[in-house]
Design a protein around this motif. Structure first.
Motif, PDB file in Angstrom:
ATOM      1  N   LEU A 179       0.866  -1.153   0.095  1.00  9.49           N
ATOM      2  CA  LEU A 179      -0.032  -0.067   0.131  1.00  9.49           C
ATOM      3  C   LEU A 179       0.878   1.375  -0.030  1.00  9.49           C
ATOM      4  CD1 LEU A 179      -2.744   1.047   0.096  1.00  9.49           C
ATOM      5  CD2 LEU A 179      -2.773   1.099   2.629  1.00  9.49           C
ATOM      6  N   SER A 180       1.929   1.135   0.752  1.00 10.19           N
ATOM      7  CA  SER A 180       2.774   2.534   0.743  1.00 10.19           C
ATOM      8  C   SER A 180       3.509   2.825  -0.531  1.00 10.19           C
ATOM      9  CB  SER A 180       3.721   2.382   1.813  1.00 10.19           C
ATOM     10  OG  SER A 180       5.057   1.204   1.567  1.00 10.19           O
ATOM     11  N   ILE A 181       3.868   1.419  -1.308  1.00 13.75           N
ATOM     12  CA  ILE A 181       4.261   1.601  -2.862  1.00 13.75           C
ATOM     13  C   ILE A 181       3.254   2.554  -3.681  1.00 13.75           C
ATOM     14  CG2 ILE A 181       5.134   0.448  -4.594  1.00 13.75           C
ATOM     15  CD1 ILE A 181       6.694  -1.292  -2.829  1.00 13.75           C
ATOM     16  N   CYS A 182       2.093   1.848  -3.677  1.00 15.85           N
ATOM     17  CA  CYS A 182       1.055   2.492  -4.341  1.00 15.85           C
ATOM     18  C   CYS A 182       0.757   3.854  -4.089  1.00 15.85           C
ATOM     19  CB  CYS A 182      -0.121   1.653  -4.106  1.00 15.85           C
ATOM     20  SG  CYS A 182      -0.461   0.078  -5.008  1.00 15.85           S
ATOM     21  N   LYS A 206       4.704  -4.113 -12.323  1.00 18.13           N
ATOM     22  CA  LYS A 206       6.098  -3.537 -12.746  1.00 18.13           C
ATOM     23  C   LYS A 206       6.520  -2.344 -12.143  1.00 18.13           C
ATOM     24  CE  LYS A 206       5.758  -5.329 -17.606  1.00 18.13           C
ATOM     25  NZ  LYS A 206       4.294  -6.043 -17.392  1.00 18.13           N
ATOM     26  N   LEU A 207       5.398  -1.783 -11.559  1.00 19.08           N
ATOM     27  CA  LEU A 207       5.617  -0.399 -10.702  1.00 19.08           C
ATOM     28  C   LEU A 207       6.427  -0.819  -9.386  1.00 19.08           C
ATOM     29  CD1 LEU A 207       2.319   0.949 -11.161  1.00 19.08           C
ATOM     30  CD2 LEU A 207       4.099   1.876 -12.165  1.00 19.08           C
ATOM     31  N   ILE A 240      10.784  -0.863  -8.466  1.00 20.26           N
ATOM     32  CA  ILE A 240      11.269   0.482  -8.100  1.00 20.26           C
ATOM     33  C   ILE A 240      11.925   0.382  -6.552  1.00 20.26           C
ATOM     34  CG2 ILE A 240      11.508   2.889  -8.039  1.00 20.26           C
ATOM     35  CD1 ILE A 240       9.320   2.875 -10.257  1.00 20.26           C
ATOM     36  N   PHE A 241      10.836  -0.091  -5.785  1.00 22.97           N
ATOM     37  CA  PHE A 241      11.051  -0.180  -4.057  1.00 22.97           C
ATOM     38  C   PHE A 241      11.400  -1.302  -3.685  1.00 22.97           C
ATOM     39  CE2 PHE A 241       7.916   2.733  -5.732  1.00 22.97           C
ATOM     40  CZ  PHE A 241       8.159   4.140  -5.360  1.00 22.97           C
ATOM     41  N   THR A 242      11.206  -2.440  -4.411  1.00 24.94           N
ATOM     42  CA  THR A 242      11.347  -3.843  -3.499  1.00 24.94           C
ATOM     43  C   THR A 242      11.542  -4.869  -4.641  1.00 24.94           C
ATOM     44  OG1 THR A 242      10.436  -5.271  -1.983  1.00 24.94           O
ATOM     45  CG2 THR A 242       8.880  -4.275  -3.337  1.00 24.94           C
ATOM     46  N   GLN A 243      12.165  -6.050  -4.314  1.00 27.82           N
ATOM     47  CA  GLN A 243      12.194  -7.253  -5.172  1.00 27.82           C
ATOM     48  C   GLN A 243      11.362  -8.288  -4.435  1.00 27.82           C
ATOM     49  OE1 GLN A 243      13.988  -7.305  -8.005  1.00 27.82           O
ATOM     50  NE2 GLN A 243      14.393  -5.206  -7.597  1.00 27.82           N
ATOM     51  N   ASP A 244      10.674  -8.211  -3.437  1.00 27.59           N
ATOM     52  CA  ASP A 244      10.123  -9.133  -2.542  1.00 27.59           C
ATOM     53  C   ASP A 244       8.850  -9.425  -3.536  1.00 27.59           C
ATOM     54  OD1 ASP A 244       8.225 -10.615  -1.069  1.00 27.59           O
ATOM     55  OD2 ASP A 244       8.874  -9.482   0.917  1.00 27.59           O
ATOM     56  N   PRO A 245       8.674 -10.821  -4.094  1.00 24.37           N
ATOM     57  CA  PRO A 245       7.649 -11.155  -5.005  1.00 24.37           C
ATOM     58  C   PRO A 245       6.225 -11.093  -4.298  1.00 24.37           C
ATOM     59  CG  PRO A 245       8.776 -13.166  -3.910  1.00 24.37           C
ATOM     60  CD  PRO A 245       9.566 -11.783  -3.507  1.00 24.37           C
ATOM     61  N   HIS A 246       6.045 -11.175  -2.942  1.00 20.52           N
ATOM     62  CA  HIS A 246       4.797 -11.163  -2.287  1.00 20.52           C
ATOM     63  C   HIS A 246       4.325  -9.711  -2.389  1.00 20.52           C
ATOM     64  CE1 HIS A 246       5.147 -15.229  -0.911  1.00 20.52           C
ATOM     65  NE2 HIS A 246       6.165 -15.017  -0.345  1.00 20.52           N
ATOM     66  N   SER A 283      -3.378  -2.387  -8.660  1.00 29.06           N
ATOM     67  CA  SER A 283      -3.025  -1.448  -9.866  1.00 29.06           C
ATOM     68  C   SER A 283      -4.369  -0.761 -10.412  1.00 29.06           C
ATOM     69  CB  SER A 283      -2.192  -2.294 -10.904  1.00 29.06           C
ATOM     70  OG  SER A 283      -3.203  -3.151 -11.398  1.00 29.06           O
ATOM     71  N   THR A 284      -5.136  -1.352 -10.476  1.00 33.12           N
ATOM     72  CA  THR A 284      -6.681  -0.936 -10.953  1.00 33.12           C
ATOM     73  C   THR A 284      -7.155   0.293  -9.986  1.00 33.12           C
ATOM     74  OG1 THR A 284      -7.277  -3.016 -11.936  1.00 33.12           O
ATOM     75  CG2 THR A 284      -9.037  -1.463 -11.762  1.00 33.12           C
ATOM     76  N   LEU A 285      -7.123   0.062  -8.976  1.00 33.26           N
ATOM     77  CA  LEU A 285      -7.389   1.204  -7.884  1.00 33.26           C
ATOM     78  C   LEU A 285      -6.434   2.365  -7.942  1.00 33.26           C
ATOM     79  CD1 LEU A 285      -8.705  -0.731  -4.810  1.00 33.26           C
ATOM     80  CD2 LEU A 285      -9.848   0.705  -5.944  1.00 33.26           C
TER      81      LEU A 285
END
Length: 496
Positions: A300-303, A365-366, A369-375, A384-386
């Protein structure tokens, strides 16, 4: 006797309509294309530098988050909570209260009462400094507060350390917000963009140096962050003192006079913006209580940060709408005010549609930029739609808030925000998120619905406003304050 005559003449001069009929005649002689072109030039003089400087300033937080995200997931979640919840809490209060300066300076500059701007700026410094002192305990006792709110203890402990560093950030807001609005009202915000660009470059280098090269971890990242927020302030103050001779007449005892009037308008402004800024804070706090809190908060923080990047464009138009509306109201032109609103909203909406489709197709894909964690990346893709819908709403709602600031409607919009966000958005979000087990996604759906309702209400208010009446109110406000300043100057002398 002479002083009374001067006061009466001042009132007559200020309350006199500034040749609206002549201006309206001139406007009607121009084609629609010419009017749009001229309005766009005026709008972009403010919006262009504002967008760039807001991107640069927002980039400070993004750069810090990117480096901290590679230190560890707990540190990333802690930084997200501090910046999105606590620092945003402070910035909501201070930016909201500073927006009173935006109304006063914009209208005074439009009315060519230039000497008033410097006094307003100093009054705002006093009010915001006292406010900052009052909210400091929140940043001193962050860890127990977050634990009491149900946050994970490891995240809360890390957040406590980051929060102590963030005191240096929120203290920078006092100078930053007020100086920017002072310069912005005069369309002199290009200097802000230059300073912001230089600061981002310095911050990027220092963040790498202190976290990667010397491995100082959180302490290194936050040291660079504090410097990045303070460096532009020194440049802005220098520019105000030495490059704004018409609007800055030096420090004055008038800054301590009639502070309660400034406080009342600042509180209304703060209430309006705080209710809006804290809306996102509620979203993060509710998500922090979900089953998989760490992944949910990270995603959520990334979004929110991605959404915030695009929001910087809308906030540039927010600034343009505020300046154009306040300037035209101060100048006494209701037709130019309405036309500037239409042009600004449509321009921002067109840009919003472009980003709507961009974010709709990029999806997870966005997150890389911030993390490589797959989860975390998978969770970002699910949101992403939201995110795309939020971007589209952002292209209209902040611009209408800018109109409200320029017109001085802070109190009205505060009630609108309270109803739409907290009586509609949050309850709907909780129902969808908790009872339908959609967690962060459900909470965000409800809260976006609240923003949608708020946008509709602001459109109706703006459309149904009698702008001729708004011009009269602006002229009366400017006349009242200028007469007070004239009386005080004659009785006590000029500034220091």
């Amino acid at each position: 006797m002479i002083l009374v005559e001067m006061e009466n003449e001042t009132k007559k001069h200020l309350l006199k309509k500034p040749t609206n009929s002549e201006e309206s005649f001139d406007e009607e002689q121009k084609s629609l294309r010419e009017r749009i072109w001229m309005e766009n030039k005026k709008m972009w003089v403010v919006a262009g530098p504002a967008i760039f400087s807001r991107f640069s300033t927002f980039g400070i937080s993004i750069i810090s988050q990117a480096f901290i995200g590679h230190i560890g997931s707990i540190e990333l979640a802690a930084y997200a909570i501090v910046m999105i919840v606590l620092v945003r809490f402070a910035s909501g209060i201070l930016l909201g209260m500073a927006s009173a300066l935006e109304t006063l300076c914009g209208q005074a500059y439009g009315a060519k009462q230039y000497e008033m701007l410097g006094v307003y700026l100093q009054r705002s410094w006093i009010v915001l400094t006292l406010t900052t002192i009052l909210i400091l305990p929140i940043y001193i006792f962050t860890t127990p507060i977050l634990v009491a709110l149900g946050q994970d203890e490891h995240i809360a402990e890390a957040a406590g350390n980051i929060s102590a560093w963030s005191i240096g950030v929120i203290s920078a807001f006092v100078v930053s917000f007020t100086s920017q609005m002072f310069l912005q009202a005069q369309s002199k915000n290009l200097i802000i963009a230059y300073l912001a660009a230089a600061t981002v470059a310095i911050h990027l280098f220092l963040s790498w140096l202190l976290t990667v090269k010397f491995k100082f971890g959180i302490n290194g990242a936050m040291t660079s962050t504090i410097l990045a927020y303070w460096l532009p302030n020194f440049g802005q103050i220098w520019f105000i003192i030495y490059k704004c001779p018409e609007t800055w007449k030096g420090f004055s005892f008038l800054a301590f006079k009639d502070l309660w009037t400034v406080v009342k308008l600042s509180l209304a402004s703060g209430g309006m913006l705080c209710l809006e800024v804290w809306y996102t804070t509620v979203l993060v706090l509710l998500t922090g209580n979900s089953e998989n809190a760490q992944v949910s908060v990270d995603a959520l923080s990334i979004c929110i940060n991605i959404n915030g990047c695009e929001l910087m464009i809308a906030l540039g138009f927010y600034a343009a709408a505020s300046v154009r509306v306040s300037n035209e109201l101060g100048r006494g032109s209701s037709k130019a005010t309405k036309f500037s609103i239409i042009v600004t909203v449509l321009t921002s909406l067109a840009i919003g549609f472009v980003f709507f489709f961009v974010f709709l197709f990029l999806k997870e894909k966005l997150a890389y930029i911030f993390t490589q964690d797959p989860h975390v990346t998978e969770a970002v893709g699910d949101l992403s739609t939201l995110l795309a819908v939020s971007v589209l709403l952002n292209s209209v709602q902040p611009v209408l808030c800018g109109v409200a600031i320029g017109a001085g409607w802070q109190s009205i919009v505060a009630y609108v925000n309270l109803a739409c966000y907290y009586l509609i958005g949050v309850p709907v979000g909780v129902v969808i998120g908790v009872y339908f087990h959609l967690e962060a996604k459900g909470i965000w759906i409800g809260m976006q619905f609240g923003i949608f309702v708020q946008t509709l209400v602001l459109i109706i208010i703006t459309y149904r406003t009698d702008w001729d009446t708004q011009v009269e109110k602006a002229q009366n406000l400017i006349g009242k304050w200028t007469v007070e300043e004239t009386q005080e100057s004659h009785s006590n002398g000029t500034g220091l």
